[in-house]
Scaffold this motif. Structure first.
Motif, PDB file in Angstrom:
ATOM      1  N   VAL A 189       0.818  -1.212   0.000  1.00 26.85           N
ATOM      2  CA  VAL A 189       0.000   0.000   0.000  1.00 26.85           C
ATOM      3  C   VAL A 189       0.853   1.264   0.000  1.00 26.85           C
ATOM      4  N   THR A 190       0.253   2.321  -0.539  1.00 24.96           N
ATOM      5  CA  THR A 190       0.839   3.657  -0.546  1.00 24.96           C
ATOM      6  C   THR A 190      -0.195   4.611   0.035  1.00 24.96           C
ATOM      7  N   PRO A 191       0.196   5.844   0.318  1.00 22.03           N
ATOM      8  CA  PRO A 191      -0.803   6.805   0.828  1.00 22.03           C
ATOM      9  C   PRO A 191      -2.005   6.970  -0.103  1.00 22.03           C
ATOM     10  N   GLU A 192      -1.847   6.689  -1.394  1.00 23.24           N
ATOM     11  CA  GLU A 192      -2.969   6.785  -2.332  1.00 23.24           C
ATOM     12  C   GLU A 192      -4.035   5.717  -2.065  1.00 23.24           C
ATOM     13  N   ASP A 193      -3.714   4.734  -1.250  1.00 21.81           N
ATOM     14  CA  ASP A 193      -4.701   3.708  -0.886  1.00 21.81           C
ATOM     15  C   ASP A 193      -5.530   4.119   0.327  1.00 21.81           C
ATOM     16  N   THR A 194      -5.264   5.279   0.873  1.00 21.86           N
ATOM     17  CA  THR A 194      -6.089   5.794   1.961  1.00 21.86           C
ATOM     18  C   THR A 194      -7.508   6.000   1.454  1.00 21.86           C
ATOM     19  N   ALA A 195      -8.466   5.411   2.162  1.00 20.94           N
ATOM     20  CA  ALA A 195      -9.853   5.459   1.689  1.00 20.94           C
ATOM     21  C   ALA A 195     -10.776   4.876   2.744  1.00 20.94           C
ATOM     22  N   VAL A 196     -12.054   5.099   2.544  1.00 22.82           N
ATOM     23  CA  VAL A 196     -13.067   4.340   3.265  1.00 22.82           C
ATOM     24  C   VAL A 196     -13.355   3.094   2.437  1.00 22.82           C
ATOM     25  N   TYR A 197     -13.240   1.953   3.056  1.00 27.73           N
ATOM     26  CA  TYR A 197     -13.433   0.671   2.384  1.00 27.73           C
ATOM     27  C   TYR A 197     -14.789   0.098   2.769  1.00 27.73           C
ATOM     28  N   PHE A 198     -15.551  -0.273   1.730  1.00 27.11           N
ATOM     29  CA  PHE A 198     -16.887  -0.826   1.925  1.00 27.11           C
ATOM     30  C   PHE A 198     -16.952  -2.252   1.393  1.00 27.11           C
ATOM     31  N   CYS A 199     -17.757  -3.073   2.036  1.00 33.48           N
ATOM     32  CA  CYS A 199     -18.173  -4.316   1.405  1.00 33.48           C
ATOM     33  C   CYS A 199     -19.645  -4.163   1.026  1.00 33.48           C
ATOM     34  N   ALA A 200     -20.029  -4.838  -0.042  1.00 34.41           N
ATOM     35  CA  ALA A 200     -21.384  -4.729  -0.566  1.00 34.41           C
ATOM     36  C   ALA A 200     -21.793  -6.062  -1.173  1.00 34.41           C
ATOM     37  N   ALA A 201     -23.099  -6.264  -1.300  1.00 33.51           N
ATOM     38  CA  ALA A 201     -23.628  -7.527  -1.812  1.00 33.51           C
ATOM     39  C   ALA A 201     -24.537  -7.279  -3.006  1.00 33.51           C
ATOM     40  N   SER A 202     -24.423  -8.144  -3.996  1.00 32.62           N
ATOM     41  CA  SER A 202     -25.303  -8.074  -5.155  1.00 32.62           C
ATOM     42  C   SER A 202     -25.831  -9.466  -5.478  1.00 32.62           C
ATOM     43  N   LYS A 203     -26.994  -9.525  -6.118  1.00 34.86           N
ATOM     44  CA  LYS A 203     -27.594 -10.802  -6.490  1.00 34.86           C
ATOM     45  C   LYS A 203     -27.097 -11.304  -7.837  1.00 34.86           C
TER      46      LYS A 203
ATOM     47  N   ALA B 285     -27.018  -0.347  -7.495  1.00 41.21           N
ATOM     48  CA  ALA B 285     -26.813  -1.650  -8.134  1.00 41.21           C
ATOM     49  C   ALA B 285     -26.617  -2.773  -7.123  1.00 41.21           C
ATOM     50  N   TYR B 286     -26.442  -2.410  -5.868  1.00 44.21           N
ATOM     51  CA  TYR B 286     -26.155  -3.389  -4.833  1.00 44.21           C
ATOM     52  C   TYR B 286     -27.329  -3.526  -3.886  1.00 44.21           C
ATOM     53  N   GLU B 287     -27.481  -4.743  -3.371  1.00 42.33           N
ATOM     54  CA  GLU B 287     -28.579  -4.990  -2.446  1.00 42.33           C
ATOM     55  C   GLU B 287     -28.275  -4.449  -1.055  1.00 42.33           C
ATOM     56  N   TYR B 288     -27.046  -4.626  -0.621  1.00 45.17           N
ATOM     57  CA  TYR B 288     -26.675  -4.197   0.728  1.00 45.17           C
ATOM     58  C   TYR B 288     -25.258  -3.626   0.730  1.00 45.17           C
ATOM     59  N   TRP B 289     -25.039  -2.680   1.647  1.00 42.08           N
ATOM     60  CA  TRP B 289     -23.740  -2.065   1.865  1.00 42.08           C
ATOM     61  C   TRP B 289     -23.392  -2.113   3.344  1.00 42.08           C
ATOM     62  N   GLY B 290     -22.107  -2.235   3.628  1.00 42.93           N
ATOM     63  CA  GLY B 290     -21.653  -2.026   4.985  1.00 42.93           C
ATOM     64  C   GLY B 290     -21.510  -0.537   5.240  1.00 42.93           C
ATOM     65  N   GLN B 291     -21.224  -0.179   6.474  1.00 40.06           N
ATOM     66  CA  GLN B 291     -21.091   1.235   6.823  1.00 40.06           C
ATOM     67  C   GLN B 291     -19.740   1.803   6.405  1.00 40.06           C
ATOM     68  N   GLY B 292     -18.786   0.926   6.132  1.00 39.97           N
ATOM     69  CA  GLY B 292     -17.474   1.364   5.694  1.00 39.97           C
ATOM     70  C   GLY B 292     -16.511   1.538   6.851  1.00 39.97           C
ATOM     71  N   THR B 293     -15.236   1.390   6.539  1.00 45.37           N
ATOM     72  CA  THR B 293     -14.200   1.594   7.540  1.00 45.37           C
ATOM     73  C   THR B 293     -13.065   2.397   6.911  1.00 45.37           C
ATOM     74  N   LEU B 294     -12.615   3.415   7.620  1.00 45.40           N
ATOM     75  CA  LEU B 294     -11.548   4.272   7.106  1.00 45.40           C
ATOM     76  C   LEU B 294     -10.192   3.626   7.371  1.00 45.40           C
ATOM     77  N   VAL B 295      -9.413   3.523   6.322  1.00 46.33           N
ATOM     78  CA  VAL B 295      -8.045   3.040   6.445  1.00 46.33           C
ATOM     79  C   VAL B 295      -7.114   4.139   5.951  1.00 46.33           C
ATOM     80  N   THR B 296      -6.207   4.523   6.806  1.00 50.09           N
ATOM     81  CA  THR B 296      -5.218   5.539   6.469  1.00 50.09           C
ATOM     82  C   THR B 296      -3.864   4.864   6.293  1.00 50.09           C
ATOM     83  N   VAL B 297      -3.207   5.180   5.192  1.00 53.97           N
ATOM     84  CA  VAL B 297      -1.870   4.652   4.940  1.00 53.97           C
ATOM     85  C   VAL B 297      -0.883   5.779   5.193  1.00 53.97           C
ATOM     86  N   ALA B 298      -0.108   5.633   6.243  1.00 53.25           N
ATOM     87  CA  ALA B 298       0.835   6.680   6.625  1.00 53.25           C
ATOM     88  C   ALA B 298       1.896   6.080   7.525  1.00 53.25           C
ATOM     89  N   SER B 299       3.040   6.728   7.524  1.00 55.50           N
ATOM     90  CA  SER B 299       4.107   6.268   8.404  1.00 55.50           C
ATOM     91  C   SER B 299       4.103   7.085   9.694  1.00 55.50           C
TER      92      SER B 299
END
Length: 126
Positions: free
Chosen positions: A87-101, A112-126
């Motif tokens: 990973v690099t700092p450009e990978d810093t993001a809120v990451y979601f999982c989602a479900a589709s049929k 387009a998705y049936e369900y979404w998670g609330q998301g989790t923030l991941v920060t890439v930094a030293s």
């Protein structure tokens, strides 16, 4: 009611591996909703589809991230996991999982998705 909950470390050091878990309740990842996706949103930017794993374990990845993205499942725990390598700092993001049929690739419209998670923030930094 189907619920998706992302979890994992909020801070990752550059060049390391980002590992996240999506815990699913209310449906079986092996027999319920068919496709389980990871999607991310960098700060101030739009959604980016990363990849998907099917109920049978087949995986499909974004060409842009394919070389360093791995999606797997733990059926007994009813969890879907994401690993993003180098990973690099450009990978810093809120990451979601989602479900589709149905199998949809590269789609970022939430409708387009049936369900979404609330998301989790991941920060890439030293």
């Amino acid at each position: 009611q189907v619920k998706l909950q992302e979890s994992g470390p909020g801070l990752v050091t550059p060049s390391q591996t980002l590992s996240l878990t999506c815990t699913v309740s209310g449906a079986s990842i092996a027999t319920g909703f068919d496709y389980w996706h990871w999607i991310r949103q960098p700060p101030g930017k739009g959604l980016e589809w990363m990849g998907v794993i099917s109920y049978s374990g087949s995986t499909y990845y974004s060409p842009h991230l394919k070389s360093r993205t791995f999606i797997a499942r733990d059926t007994p725990k009813n969890q879907v996991t994401l690993q993003l390598l180098s990973v690099t700092p450009e990978d810093t993001a809120v990451y979601f999982c989602a479900a589709s049929k149905t199998l949809i690739l590269g789609v970022t419209s939430k409708d387009a998705y049936e369900y979404w998670g609330q998301g989790t923030l991941v920060t890439v930094a030293s």
